[in-house]
Design an enzyme around this catalytic site. Structure first.
Site, mmCIF file in Angstrom:
data_model
loop_
_atom_site.group_PDB
_atom_site.id
_atom_site.type_symbol
_atom_site.label_atom_id
_atom_site.label_comp_id
_atom_site.label_asym_id
_atom_site.label_seq_id
_atom_site.Cartn_x
_atom_site.Cartn_y
_atom_site.Cartn_z
ATOM 1 C CB VAL A 11 -6.430 -7.605 6.239
ATOM 2 C CG1 VAL A 11 -7.454 -7.520 7.364
ATOM 3 C CG2 VAL A 11 -7.047 -7.287 4.897
ATOM 4 C CB SER A 12 -2.047 -4.992 3.299
ATOM 5 O OG SER A 12 -0.712 -4.912 2.830
#
EC number: 5.99.1.4
Length: 199
Positions: A11-12
């Site tokens: 999720v980066s």
């Protein structure tokens, strides 16, 4: 044989922008690579960082300018505010750990696929169907998403402790077997140069 430990979270946006380049650099230098999914929010809390929502508005504004700029430089599509962000990255992290333990597929493609699902395809990487689809697309058994959850959770926690102890404070983060640290997708060229003996 050189080795790279790659600390990441799907999720980066910056892990998404790393794509498969870490694996390509490893292959170029005959290095092995271990993918180590980490709870980014917990990592920030342990190393002096703060979650995105708690950052000063100027930092948030710069991030929104920088992400599309880096994506354009790399020729990668990106949604700066994806529909399913934030979401729980742990199930995807467990799947990466299970796939790495099982072997037989393309881990770099799995990590890139899960990150792309979040940042370019508007999918929720916490959903079982999304994770299984990415596993299958990368040549792994989709059922890995249902197996080894306890082991995955244990390794996920161990990765966090290890990351903190080794000086990791942001993601993506790379550490070579000689202890050289590299933070950010924009330092992959530096990682390449280090492995090639130029840094």
């Amino acid at each position: 044989m050189p080795h790279i430990d790659y600390y990441l979270t799907v999720v980066s946006p910056f892990c998404y922008l790393a794509g498969t380049r870490p694996a390509e650099v490893a292959a170029k230098h005959g290095a092995t690579i271990t993918y180590k999914p980490v709870d980014a929010v917990a990592l920030f809390g342990r190393t002096g960082g703060v979650p995105l929502a708690q950052r000063h508005p100027s930092r948030q504004a710069y991030r929104l300018a920088e992400i599309p700029r880096q994506a354009k430089m790399l020729g990668m599509p990106i949604t700066v505010k994806p529909a399913h962000f934030p979401t729980n990255p742990a199930p995807a992290g467990y799947a990466i750990i299970a796939a790495q333990n099982a072997g037989g597929g393309d881990l770099a493609a799995l990590v890139a696929g899960l990150s792309r699902a979040c940042w370019a395809e508007e999918k929720d990487v916490a959903e079982d169907s999304v994770i299984k689809g990415c596993l299958e697309a990368a040549g792994f058994d989709p059922a890995l998403a249902d197996r080894g959850l306890l082991a995955g959770a244990e390794t996920y926690g161990t990765n966090l402790e290890e990351a903190v102890n080794r000086g990791v404070f942001g993601l993506p983060f790379f550490i070579t077997d000689d202890g050289a640290p590299f933070w950010g997708q924009d330092r992959i060229d530096h990682l390449d140069a280090h492995l090639g003996g130029r840094l």
